[in-house]
Design an enzyme around this catalytic site. Structure first.
Site, PDB file in Angstrom:
ATOM      1  N   LYS A   1      -3.297  -1.285  -9.474  1.00  0.00           N
ATOM      2  CA  LYS A   1      -3.540  -2.513  -8.722  1.00  0.00           C
ATOM      3  C   LYS A   1      -4.970  -2.988  -8.989  1.00  0.00           C
ATOM      4  O   LYS A   1      -5.918  -2.200  -8.947  1.00  0.00           O
ATOM      5  CB  LYS A   1      -3.315  -2.283  -7.228  1.00  0.00           C
ATOM      6  CG  LYS A   1      -1.865  -1.970  -6.873  1.00  0.00           C
ATOM      7  CD  LYS A   1      -1.622  -2.045  -5.386  1.00  0.00           C
ATOM      8  CE  LYS A   1      -1.675  -3.483  -4.922  1.00  0.00           C
ATOM      9  NZ  LYS A   1      -1.304  -3.618  -3.487  1.00  0.00           N
TER      10      LYS A   1
ATOM     11  N   GLU B   1       4.663  -5.984   5.754  1.00  0.00           N
ATOM     12  CA  GLU B   1       3.572  -5.130   5.262  1.00  0.00           C
ATOM     13  C   GLU B   1       2.496  -5.038   6.338  1.00  0.00           C
ATOM     14  O   GLU B   1       2.121  -6.049   6.928  1.00  0.00           O
ATOM     15  CB  GLU B   1       2.903  -5.695   3.996  1.00  0.00           C
ATOM     16  CG  GLU B   1       3.667  -5.537   2.714  1.00  0.00           C
ATOM     17  CD  GLU B   1       2.859  -6.037   1.511  1.00  0.00           C
ATOM     18  OE1 GLU B   1       1.617  -6.226   1.668  1.00  0.00           O
ATOM     19  OE2 GLU B   1       3.446  -6.244   0.448  1.00  0.00           O
TER      20      GLU B   1
END
Length: 506
Positions: free
Chosen positions: A321, A264
């Site tokens: 999120k 990531e």
């Protein structure tokens, strides 16, 4: 069969192995699904294919997603969430059943190359790190039973918090609090030739320490260098420094064969009022420079020319999120599949992912050039020239060498102007491409003089974008390059076999 034939067969196999190993670095993308407004997996798979994205990371083994990527040629990294670590670590039968029900029905039509067991467990509030290696071992055993352990690699992802020190890079060291977890993990990775997977975010380093971390250093835009006092290595960006800190931490424990993979990284395009660096421009700059850095295969200062595979976070903005506003704005696309910003997927030219088919990109009706500021210091100009003409900028600076048409006048402003403009035009004549740490200036008057020609986008670097030619996140070689490589490889193999056959006859 004759001994000579076996020699030919064995030699050909080794030749093919050598060809296959040299795949080069690639850039993939993370497909997170923590949202309630995302398109269906089928539409996502089509979006990925439309943009020639070849590598995708997902965070579970959702059957609908696996089905959607069937026969697409996209290589998937799939995940086993932290919540499932306990059953996977306790009983081999749980791993066997999972593989039989979730993977084998779709493989190999759905290409799966990595399985991540747990994610950033050292950051997890639950104490699950002790479960990771037993779970990884059971997953690997299940793969061995299916004969897939050499085709699908098993690892686990980590945050940079797994280190106790990351600066200077040569002082990189793992946090001793995680020693009982890391030692067996690293032994597993080394034994099975699996990568150490790390999630890296220079954005957070800048956000949390803006007085210590320059923004341009975090964005790959710095024209100055940070020197590691222990090694003398020079760093122009934080990403490389963080990667090398991992490598030095591995070497400190005598794990020198484990490769690093970035699972990531990225930059948010929007944030809370205090997150002033979370903007579309900065996100575009970071990801564009990241991709260019990876596909140029320059490696890092401590690991020059080392292959490094990277996954950009993330495909979509994810509205569920938790946390600050930036947490919901890492995507390259909105849920309606329009792009958040234009991104230089190939490392060569900005491509608007929303461009109409066959639309020609240009600078509009006004042609512009990029030249050096007369107010810039000599040191800044020299550093910028070194960067532009080096492997990072990849500009052909032959014209400013002695006896060449742009050598005179022999001064840094003139030489930098030519180098700046070449880089600027090669990279779409965008504002970002004329930054050079604040030493670049965009002008609308042609700087061409005598035989020194300053190129411009409109006359020789026009780019087109359509569904067939849109550049995309892919490996270091383009599709056409891969076809050429494949043809050359086939021709080399045929020549090699004929040579061996003639040798056998003789």
């Amino acid at each position: 069969m004759s001994r000579g034939f076996w020699f030919i067969l064995t030699s050909a196999s080794l030749f093919l192995l050598l060809l296959d190993c040299c795949h080069g670095s690639f850039v993939g993308i993370c497909y997170g699904r923590n949202a309630d407004d995302l398109p269906s997996p089928d539409k996502v798979a089509q979006l990925v294919q439309d943009h020639k994205i070849k590598y995708v990371r997902i965070y579970d083994s959702n059957i609908q997603v696996l089905k959607a990527f069937t026969n697409t040629g996209v290589e998937l990294m799939i995940g086993i969430p932290n919540l499932d670590l306990l059953p996977f670590s306790q009983f081999q039968t749980n791993a066997d059943t999972w593989l039989r029900n979730n993977i084998l029905p779709y493989y190999p039509a759905t290409k799966i190359t990595y399985i991540t067991v747990g994610a950033e467990v050292t950051e997890s509030p639950e104490n699950v790190s002790a479960l990771v290696v037993p779970a990884m071992t059971n997953v690997l055993t299940a793969l061995k039973k299916a004969g897939l352990h050499k085709k699908i690699k098993v690892s686990s992802t980590h945050s940079l918090g797994v280190l106790s020190r990351s600066f200077p890079p040569s002082a990189g060291a793992f946090d001793s609090r995680h020693a009982r977890f890391l030692k067996p993990l690293l032994e597993f990775l080394a034994e099975n030739q699996s990568p150490f997977m790390i999630d890296l975010y220079p954005y957070y380093a800048f956000r949390d320490s803006p007085n210590k971390v320059p923004l341009d250093y975090a964005l790959f835009e710095s024209s100055s260098e940070v020197i590691d006092p222990n090694t003398g290595l020079l760093y122009t960006n934080m990403f490389d420094a963080q990667i090398d800190a991992i490598y030095f931490a591995l070497m400190a424990l005598n794990f020198r064969t484990i490769k690093v993979m970035v699972t990531e990284t990225g930059w948010p395009s929007k944030g809370s009022p205090k997150e002033t660096a979370a903007t579309p421009d900065n996100a575009q700059t970071y990801n564009t420079n990241l991709i260019r850095h990876i596909i140029n295969e320059t490696g890092t200062p401590a690991k020059p020319d080392e292959e490094l595979d990277v996954y950009v976070f993330s495909l979509f903005n994810e509205n569920r999120k938790p946390g600050l506003e930036s947490e919901r704005n890492w995507g390259l696309f909105y849920p309606d599949q329009t792009s958040v910003y234009s991104l230089d997927f190939t490392g060569r030219s900005p491509v608007d992912m929303n461009a109409d088919a066959n639309a020609t990109r240009s600078n509009g009706t006004t042609t512009t050039w990029c030249i050096a500021s007369s107010k810039a210091t000599q040191m800044d100009l020299q550093n910028a020239i070194n960067w532009a003409c080096g492997t990072s900028g990849n500009v052909d600076c032959t014209a400013i060498q002695p006896s060449q048409p742009c050598f005179q006048p022999d001064n840094l402003v003139s030489h930098a102007s030519y180098a700046f403009n070449s880089y600027y035009q090669q990279n779409g004549a965008s504002d970002v491409a004329c930054s050079f740490g604040g030493t670049g200036v965009i002008v609308d008057k042609d700087p061409t003089y005598d035989d020194c020609i300053y190129t411009r986008t409109g006359n020789n670097q026009t780019m087109t974008s359509n569904n067939n030619t849109t550049a995309a996140i892919t490996s270091s070689r383009s599709s056409s390059s891969k076809q050429v490589y494949s043809s050359i490889s086939s021709a080399l193999l045929l020549t090699f076999l004929l040579f061996l056959f003639d040798l056998e006859r003789a």
